[in-house]
Design a protein around this motif. Structure first.
Motif, PDB file in Angstrom:
ATOM      1  N   LEU A  46       0.817  -1.217   0.000  1.00  0.00           N
ATOM      2  CA  LEU A  46       0.000   0.000   0.000  1.00  0.00           C
ATOM      3  C   LEU A  46       0.850   1.267   0.000  1.00  0.00           C
ATOM      4  O   LEU A  46       0.304   2.370   0.021  1.00  0.00           O
ATOM      5  CB  LEU A  46      -0.922   0.010   1.225  1.00  0.00           C
ATOM      6  CG  LEU A  46      -1.878  -1.184   1.363  1.00  0.00           C
ATOM      7  CD1 LEU A  46      -2.759  -1.015   2.591  1.00  0.00           C
ATOM      8  CD2 LEU A  46      -2.731  -1.350   0.119  1.00  0.00           C
ATOM      9  N   GLY A  47       2.155   1.098  -0.040  1.00  0.00           N
ATOM     10  CA  GLY A  47       3.067   2.236   0.061  1.00  0.00           C
ATOM     11  C   GLY A  47       2.745   3.412  -0.844  1.00  0.00           C
ATOM     12  O   GLY A  47       2.763   4.568  -0.398  1.00  0.00           O
ATOM     13  N   PRO A  48       2.466   3.186  -2.157  1.00  0.00           N
ATOM     14  CA  PRO A  48       2.176   4.325  -3.043  1.00  0.00           C
ATOM     15  C   PRO A  48       0.960   5.151  -2.630  1.00  0.00           C
ATOM     16  O   PRO A  48       0.807   6.292  -3.063  1.00  0.00           O
ATOM     17  CB  PRO A  48       1.940   3.647  -4.400  1.00  0.00           C
ATOM     18  CG  PRO A  48       2.676   2.350  -4.314  1.00  0.00           C
ATOM     19  CD  PRO A  48       2.532   1.914  -2.884  1.00  0.00           C
ATOM     20  N   LEU A  49       0.086   4.577  -1.791  1.00  0.00           N
ATOM     21  CA  LEU A  49      -1.141   5.282  -1.394  1.00  0.00           C
ATOM     22  C   LEU A  49      -0.989   6.036  -0.082  1.00  0.00           C
ATOM     23  O   LEU A  49      -1.860   6.828   0.274  1.00  0.00           O
ATOM     24  CB  LEU A  49      -2.294   4.282  -1.249  1.00  0.00           C
ATOM     25  CG  LEU A  49      -2.672   3.474  -2.491  1.00  0.00           C
ATOM     26  CD1 LEU A  49      -3.793   2.504  -2.152  1.00  0.00           C
ATOM     27  CD2 LEU A  49      -3.082   4.391  -3.633  1.00  0.00           C
ATOM     28  N   ALA A  50       0.077   5.771   0.660  1.00  0.00           N
ATOM     29  CA  ALA A  50       0.163   6.282   2.025  1.00  0.00           C
ATOM     30  C   ALA A  50       1.483   6.992   2.275  1.00  0.00           C
ATOM     31  O   ALA A  50       2.477   6.767   1.584  1.00  0.00           O
ATOM     32  CB  ALA A  50      -0.011   5.148   3.022  1.00  0.00           C
ATOM     33  N   VAL A  51       1.483   7.844   3.286  1.00  0.00           N
ATOM     34  CA  VAL A  51       2.706   8.534   3.688  1.00  0.00           C
ATOM     35  C   VAL A  51       3.239   7.997   5.016  1.00  0.00           C
ATOM     36  O   VAL A  51       4.363   8.305   5.392  1.00  0.00           O
ATOM     37  CB  VAL A  51       2.460  10.055   3.819  1.00  0.00           C
ATOM     38  CG1 VAL A  51       2.047  10.645   2.486  1.00  0.00           C
ATOM     39  CG2 VAL A  51       1.406  10.356   4.883  1.00  0.00           C
ATOM     40  N   ALA A  52       2.435   7.223   5.711  1.00  0.00           N
ATOM     41  CA  ALA A  52       2.865   6.715   7.017  1.00  0.00           C
ATOM     42  C   ALA A  52       2.131   5.423   7.318  1.00  0.00           C
ATOM     43  O   ALA A  52       1.070   5.142   6.764  1.00  0.00           O
ATOM     44  CB  ALA A  52       2.579   7.741   8.111  1.00  0.00           C
ATOM     45  N   ARG A  53       2.752   4.626   8.190  1.00  0.00           N
ATOM     46  CA  ARG A  53       2.077   3.410   8.631  1.00  0.00           C
ATOM     47  C   ARG A  53       2.284   3.247  10.127  1.00  0.00           C
ATOM     48  O   ARG A  53       3.238   3.757  10.717  1.00  0.00           O
ATOM     49  CB  ARG A  53       2.565   2.194   7.882  1.00  0.00           C
ATOM     50  CG  ARG A  53       3.993   1.771   8.149  1.00  0.00           C
ATOM     51  CD  ARG A  53       4.047   0.563   9.082  1.00  0.00           C
ATOM     52  NE  ARG A  53       5.322  -0.128   9.022  1.00  0.00           N
ATOM     53  CZ  ARG A  53       5.664  -1.116   9.805  1.00  0.00           C
ATOM     54  NH1 ARG A  53       4.818  -1.550  10.744  1.00  0.00           N
ATOM     55  NH2 ARG A  53       6.844  -1.689   9.710  1.00  0.00           N
ATOM     56  N   SER A  54       1.352   2.533  10.755  1.00  0.00           N
ATOM     57  CA  SER A  54       1.411   2.344  12.196  1.00  0.00           C
ATOM     58  C   SER A  54       0.934   0.932  12.520  1.00  0.00           C
ATOM     59  O   SER A  54       0.027   0.408  11.869  1.00  0.00           O
ATOM     60  CB  SER A  54       0.524   3.373  12.895  1.00  0.00           C
ATOM     61  OG  SER A  54       0.532   3.192  14.287  1.00  0.00           O
ATOM     62  N   LEU A  55       1.540   0.347  13.518  1.00  0.00           N
ATOM     63  CA  LEU A  55       1.116  -0.961  14.010  1.00  0.00           C
ATOM     64  C   LEU A  55       0.585  -0.790  15.428  1.00  0.00           C
ATOM     65  O   LEU A  55       1.300  -0.330  16.321  1.00  0.00           O
ATOM     66  CB  LEU A  55       2.291  -1.943  13.998  1.00  0.00           C
ATOM     67  CG  LEU A  55       2.031  -3.327  14.621  1.00  0.00           C
ATOM     68  CD1 LEU A  55       0.882  -4.043  13.915  1.00  0.00           C
ATOM     69  CD2 LEU A  55       3.304  -4.170  14.588  1.00  0.00           C
ATOM     70  N   VAL A  56      -0.680  -1.128  15.606  1.00  0.00           N
ATOM     71  CA  VAL A  56      -1.339  -1.005  16.908  1.00  0.00           C
ATOM     72  C   VAL A  56      -1.568  -2.410  17.452  1.00  0.00           C
ATOM     73  O   VAL A  56      -2.300  -3.206  16.857  1.00  0.00           O
ATOM     74  CB  VAL A  56      -2.681  -0.253  16.790  1.00  0.00           C
ATOM     75  CG1 VAL A  56      -3.380  -0.198  18.140  1.00  0.00           C
ATOM     76  CG2 VAL A  56      -2.468   1.138  16.227  1.00  0.00           C
ATOM     77  N   VAL A  57      -0.935  -2.721  18.583  1.00  0.00           N
ATOM     78  CA  VAL A  57      -1.064  -4.038  19.199  1.00  0.00           C
ATOM     79  C   VAL A  57      -1.698  -3.872  20.574  1.00  0.00           C
ATOM     80  O   VAL A  57      -1.193  -3.119  21.414  1.00  0.00           O
ATOM     81  CB  VAL A  57       0.309  -4.730  19.330  1.00  0.00           C
ATOM     82  CG1 VAL A  57       0.134  -6.122  19.938  1.00  0.00           C
ATOM     83  CG2 VAL A  57       0.994  -4.823  17.972  1.00  0.00           C
ATOM     84  N   ASP A  58      -2.818  -4.542  20.766  1.00  0.00           N
ATOM     85  CA  ASP A  58      -3.547  -4.476  22.044  1.00  0.00           C
ATOM     86  C   ASP A  58      -3.855  -3.033  22.442  1.00  0.00           C
ATOM     87  O   ASP A  58      -3.832  -2.664  23.623  1.00  0.00           O
ATOM     88  CB  ASP A  58      -2.747  -5.160  23.159  1.00  0.00           C
ATOM     89  CG  ASP A  58      -2.526  -6.647  22.891  1.00  0.00           C
ATOM     90  OD1 ASP A  58      -3.352  -7.233  22.177  1.00  0.00           O
ATOM     91  OD2 ASP A  58      -1.519  -7.187  23.387  1.00  0.00           O
ATOM     92  N   GLY A  59      -4.112  -2.201  21.462  1.00  0.00           N
ATOM     93  CA  GLY A  59      -4.495  -0.805  21.714  1.00  0.00           C
ATOM     94  C   GLY A  59      -3.345   0.149  21.852  1.00  0.00           C
ATOM     95  O   GLY A  59      -3.550   1.377  21.826  1.00  0.00           O
ATOM     96  N   ALA A  60      -2.108  -0.345  21.994  1.00  0.00           N
ATOM     97  CA  ALA A  60      -0.959   0.540  22.151  1.00  0.00           C
ATOM     98  C   ALA A  60      -0.662   1.243  20.831  1.00  0.00           C
ATOM     99  O   ALA A  60      -0.407   0.599  19.819  1.00  0.00           O
ATOM    100  CB  ALA A  60       0.260  -0.256  22.603  1.00  0.00           C
ATOM    101  N   GLY A  61      -0.709   2.551  20.843  1.00  0.00           N
ATOM    102  CA  GLY A  61      -0.469   3.340  19.637  1.00  0.00           C
ATOM    103  C   GLY A  61      -1.691   4.069  19.122  1.00  0.00           C
ATOM    104  O   GLY A  61      -1.584   4.899  18.218  1.00  0.00           O
TER     105      GLY A  61
END
Length: 425
Positions: free
Chosen positions: A31-46
């Motif tokens: 999905l890189g071409p569509l986005a400027v940032a990514r995040s991983l949320v585990v158990d609500g952290a983030g």
């Protein structure tokens, strides 16, 4: 406007951190071409960190079950969100798609969608990359639409009875409306030289298959009027106009060529007869399509066809090449210059219109057909609606607006986000 990819996972299902991060990296890579940032949320952290980016678009990727509450909390920080079914094979690599599916990503996505579709003002669901790309374009279109400005040049023609005279009805949609006196446009026209209109004159004169009524002077005057309209748009920093054109005929020039030029050769829009409903509709379509945009009068026929006609057709219909055309006089006055464009048959159309008066909109598919020429406005195209009875039952005015591809679903969303209701519902 940032697009953020957020992957949501639960340690109940993902026991190996390296495996989880590798899967998230693969998602972000696709999905890189569509986005400027990514995040991983585990158990609500983030989730709280995402709140700082709430002015952007959040693409939500459930990677397991037990993430629903975290997703709803994150979605609440964003004006626009898209749920993406990344667990479907082909969206993710085969191994990662299998892992997400086995770890209950599918029911988690549907659980969230059942809530977000009812509670979030701008939530969409994408099942593949093409649909995700389309949704992101739609959200961007709405953001570009908000704050656009249209000029109302003169007062809406008195016979256009279906259009609201209360400009606040349009401003409530997030579109600015600025009245401009016809005297201003007349002054700009008088001050515009043949040299300033030469490019427009040559654009329409050079490629015409024939010129029946207009003289060279008629064409030069029409090109000068087109240049004056462009000057007016630039002077007022506007994105389009609705021009009450009949009073300006006294200047010896028609605005048909100008309206056609704006809709064919610029990123702005123009409607005639001071029809703000059509101008707003055209402005909305401009954000959604690269094809031509045309407003026209209906001539009802038996057996479900309508001969639509107007003298202001765009030269470019498919967004790439010009149609054959003949230079004609303005139908109703018999003066000046207008266009008889050979519209294509067997082409799919989106027919739509908004109503400032009623706060509603119409949209449906249709197909262009060939038919015999009638004694009405110069450019003509027979249209067969997918549901002719619905067209009659929900008509919001005389003029109908068309683009030459199917954007019905996107137009529906854009109109609803502008605060309009589907007519007839």
């Amino acid at each position: 406007m940032e697009t953020i990819i957020a992957c949501f996972a639960s340690s109940r299902y993902w026991h190996e951190q390296n495996e989880l991060e590798s899967a998230c990296d693969e998602i972000a890579g696709r999905l890189g071409p569509l986005a400027v940032a990514r995040s991983l949320v585990v158990d609500g952290a983030g989730v709280e960190a995402l709140a700082e980016k709430g002015s952007g678009i959040l693409v939500i990727v459930p990677m397991s079950g037990a993430v629903q509450k975290d997703i709803l909390r994150a979605a609440g920080y964003f004006n626009a969100v898209v749920l993406y079914a990344n667990y479907i094979s082909g969206n993710a690599g085969g191994r990662n798609a299998e892992l997400m599916l086995s770890r209950n990503a599918a029911p988690a996505l549907m659980d969230c969608w059942s809530i977000l579709r009812k509670t979030h003002p701008k939530a969409l669901l994408a099942l593949d990359l093409m649909e995700l790309t389309q949704h992101l374009r739609l959200i961007a279109a709405h953001r570009k639409l908000f704050g656009k400005k249209l000029l109302l040049i003169g007062e809406t023609e008195p016979w256009v009875i279906s259009v609201s005279r209360d400009l606040e009805n349009y401003r409530r949609m997030g579109i600015g409306i600025e009245p401009v006196d016809q005297v201003e446009v007349a002054g700009l026209y008088e001050a515009t030289t043949d040299a300033e209109g030469r490019d427009i004159f040559e654009t329409y004169s050079r490629a015409a298959e024939a010129c029946i009524e207009p003289t060279e002077t008629d064409m030069k005057n029409a090109a000068r009027m087109a240049a004056a309209l462009l000057k007016t748009l630039e002077k007022h920093h506007a994105d389009g106009l609705a021009i009450a054109c009949f009073n300006l005929l006294s200047l010896g020039a028609t605005s048909c060529i100008g309206v056609s030029y704006i809709n064919s050769r610029t990123d702005k829009v123009a409607a005639c007869e001071g029809d703000l409903d059509c101008a707003v509709t055209m402005l909305m379509l401009r954000q959604l399509t690269k094809t031509g945009i045309w407003m026209a009068n209906p001539g009802l026929h038996p057996h479900g066809t309508v001969n639509f006609s107007h003298c202001t057709a765009p030269l470019t219909v498919d967004g790439m090449s010009d149609r054959p055309y003949t230079l004609r006089s303005h139908h109703e006055s018999g003066t000046g210059a207008s266009l008889q464009v050979a519209m294509p048959s067997r082409i799919r159309l989106t027919a739509c219109r908004v109503s400032g008066m009623w706060g509603t909109f119409t949209v449906q598919g249709a197909t262009g057909e060939a038919g015999p020429a009638e004694n009405c406005c110069r450019t003509q195209m027979y249209v067969r609606f997918d549901d002719f009875d619905r067209y009659l039952r929900t008509a919001l005015g005389c003029h109908q607006v068309f683009c030459f591809e199917d954007v019905s679903d996107d137009f529906t969303k854009l109109a609803e986000w502008a605060g309009l209701r589907l007519e007839g519902n």
